[in-house]
Enzyme design. Sequence first.
Site, PDB file in Angstrom:
ATOM      1  N   TYR A 107       0.837  -1.190   0.000  1.00 35.44           N
ATOM      2  CA  TYR A 107       0.000   0.000   0.000  1.00 35.44           C
ATOM      3  C   TYR A 107       0.876   1.244   0.000  1.00 35.44           C
ATOM      4  CZ  TYR A 107       0.834   1.106   4.949  1.00 35.44           C
ATOM      5  OH  TYR A 107       1.416   1.460   6.136  1.00 35.44           O
TER       6      TYR A 107
ATOM      7  N   ARG B  53      -6.466 -20.789  -1.968  1.00 32.04           N
ATOM      8  CA  ARG B  53      -5.620 -20.547  -0.801  1.00 32.04           C
ATOM      9  C   ARG B  53      -4.446 -21.529  -0.766  1.00 32.04           C
ATOM     10  NH1 ARG B  53      -4.147 -21.501   4.346  1.00 32.04           N
ATOM     11  NH2 ARG B  53      -3.999 -19.686   5.738  1.00 32.04           N
TER      12      ARG B  53
ATOM     13  N   HIS C 227       0.080 -21.023   0.143  1.00 34.90           N
ATOM     14  CA  HIS C 227       1.043 -20.009   0.531  1.00 34.90           C
ATOM     15  C   HIS C 227       1.920 -19.515  -0.617  1.00 34.90           C
ATOM     16  CE1 HIS C 227      -0.184 -21.263   4.516  1.00 34.90           C
ATOM     17  NE2 HIS C 227       0.494 -20.240   5.037  1.00 34.90           N
TER      18      HIS C 227
ATOM     19  N   LYS D  36       6.605  -1.691   2.239  1.00 30.45           N
ATOM     20  CA  LYS D  36       5.369  -1.094   2.763  1.00 30.45           C
ATOM     21  C   LYS D  36       4.222  -2.074   2.540  1.00 30.45           C
ATOM     22  CE  LYS D  36       3.094   3.430   3.087  1.00 30.45           C
ATOM     23  NZ  LYS D  36       3.425   3.651   4.505  1.00 30.45           N
TER      24      LYS D  36
ATOM     25  N   GLU E 162      11.983   2.699  14.649  1.00 29.50           N
ATOM     26  CA  GLU E 162      10.987   3.692  14.262  1.00 29.50           C
ATOM     27  C   GLU E 162       9.784   3.571  15.184  1.00 29.50           C
ATOM     28  OE1 GLU E 162       9.780   2.852  10.245  1.00 29.50           O
ATOM     29  OE2 GLU E 162       9.529   0.728  10.645  1.00 29.50           O
TER      30      GLU E 162
END
Length: 282
Positions: free
Chosen positions: A34, A101, A103, A148, A180
Amino acid sequence: MSEPVVFLNGELLPLSEARIPVLDRGFIFGDGIYEVIPLYNGKPFRGAQHLARLARSLASIGIPNPYTEAEWLARIDSVVKANGLTDQMIYMQVTRGVAKRAHAFPKDVTPTVLIMTNAMALPPAAAVEQGVACVTMEDRRWLNCQIKSTSLLGNVLAAQVAAEAGVTEAIQFRDGYLTEASSSNVWIVKHGRVCAPPKDNLILEGIRYGLMEELCQAMDISIEARRIARDEVFGADEVMISSASKELLPVVSIDGQTIGAGKPGPVFQRLYAAYQAAKAAL
């Protein structure tokens, strides 16, 4: 107020009508990337840098970037115009797509693309003028923080630590060194010199990281990226946090201990003013 409009897989539609299949890998595995771009007066702030980070993150996990930079900007513009907000936070998400589904990466799947927006909610003036409080915690996240990813459970848990403490952020340390906060980069100032953790796999390099480097260089403020020990944070003259939504905020208390003079410092004041000037120059 009219219902927000989102972009989903090539279509503009009301948020309430946006749907993804249960087997989307973003939902099942958090298998996606994202990005969030702030817009001031309808203009993306450091949009090219945000889109470059989106491209890097997608490449790092093997999801093809569905659009060129120009195509992304065109789609963002369509969402901006559809919602009619002046100052917005544009959220973009790309997942690997829909598949049975399992992995391992599926073959021949089409990425799911979402773009949505919210009105800008900047920190209150008191946070800028008086500073904010934070707490600390051990960084227990994975070792690919430079990506991210939508897999944000570690950040969610850190944010909850801050929420339960009634403070703005949870500042994290790994093996005694600063990494962070839950959703912010962290900066310290000592004797006028700005320092931040290095841009490695232990932090997400915020777009404001590069901006801070540029602002410091323009104002002849020394800046250094290096490992920062926990005692340096508590002994700093100033501590700051930065993110797209927080912009730049002064931290005046950590774990109940006063930082520096207990008020926003002179380096913060200069950098914050320069940040606002950069926005105004759009």
